[in-house]
Write a protein that holds these residues in place. Structure first.
Motif, mmCIF file in Angstrom:
data_model
loop_
_atom_site.group_PDB
_atom_site.id
_atom_site.type_symbol
_atom_site.label_atom_id
_atom_site.label_comp_id
_atom_site.label_asym_id
_atom_site.label_seq_id
_atom_site.Cartn_x
_atom_site.Cartn_y
_atom_site.Cartn_z
ATOM 1 N N LEU A 63 69.654 17.831 35.627
ATOM 2 C CA LEU A 63 69.177 16.741 36.490
ATOM 3 C C LEU A 63 67.969 17.175 37.297
ATOM 4 O O LEU A 63 66.987 16.441 37.424
ATOM 5 N N VAL A 64 68.039 18.380 37.847
ATOM 6 C CA VAL A 64 66.920 18.904 38.628
ATOM 7 C C VAL A 64 65.700 19.109 37.726
ATOM 8 O O VAL A 64 64.572 18.769 38.102
ATOM 9 N N ALA A 65 65.926 19.640 36.517
ATOM 10 C CA ALA A 65 64.813 19.931 35.602
ATOM 11 C C ALA A 65 64.124 18.672 35.091
ATOM 12 O O ALA A 65 62.951 18.718 34.711
ATOM 13 N N HIS A 66 64.826 17.554 35.080
ATOM 14 C CA HIS A 66 64.220 16.342 34.508
ATOM 15 C C HIS A 66 63.283 15.614 35.475
ATOM 16 O O HIS A 66 62.462 14.806 35.055
ATOM 17 N N PHE A 67 63.376 15.891 36.760
ATOM 18 C CA PHE A 67 62.564 15.150 37.742
ATOM 19 C C PHE A 67 61.064 15.147 37.453
ATOM 20 O O PHE A 67 60.437 14.101 37.580
ATOM 21 N N PRO A 68 60.438 16.256 37.051
ATOM 22 C CA PRO A 68 58.988 16.195 36.791
ATOM 23 C C PRO A 68 58.604 15.258 35.642
ATOM 24 O O PRO A 68 57.465 14.842 35.545
#
Length: 156
Positions: A63-68
């Protein structure tokens, strides 16, 4: 050689994702083997429960990695991988709970046909999730730093 330390937070998802993959496939093999060798049942339960719980840090880091990529053209591909991962995580958390709650029964859940059938579906889904993640990395270059010197830069 230790440049990875500078990027550890952005690389956390691929690092954490390999633990549930390995544990769940190994736990599945142990569950199948426990039908023939019942002494393996407790180990199968332990590995499957550990694998199921290890899906949570993997999903959170994903989830954190998908933000960009939220506003990029790759959002659809990332979201497909994400939704498959949510469903697969939920299935393995259910399987882990099932394995844990039935571990002391005369025939533990991990040794039953229904459990193994659902586990097989879960492992197929896990393979698909891994494949879509691999496609994001190797097909779209998500999370890749640098250039592969073995490939010609003019290749598509």
């Amino acid at each position: 050689m230790f440049d990875f330390v500078d990027h550890i937070w952005s690389d956390l998802h691929p690092i954490l994702s390999h633990f549930p993959i390995a544990l769940l496939f190994f736990g599945g093999a142990l569950a199948v083997a426990s039908r023939r060798w019942p002494d393996l049942t407790r180990f199968a339960v332990l590995v499957l429960v550990t694998g199921a719980v290890s899906t949570l840090p993997s999903v959170i880091s994903g989830l954190v990695a998908h933000f960009p990529y939220e506003e990029s053209s790759l959002h659809g591909a990332v979201e497909q991988h994400q939704l498959l991962a949510f469903g697969t995580t939920l299935l393995f958390l259910i399987l882990g709970t099932w394995a844990w709650r039935t571990r002391h029964k005369p025939v533990p859940g991990v040794s039953t046909g229904p459990f193994l059938a659902v586990l097989a579906v879960g492992l197929i889904l896990l393979t698909v999730v891994g494949g879509t993640g691999g496609e994001l990395v190797y097909g779209h270059g998500i999370g890749v730093r640098g250039v592969n010197p073995l490939l010609d830069a003019t290749q598509p």
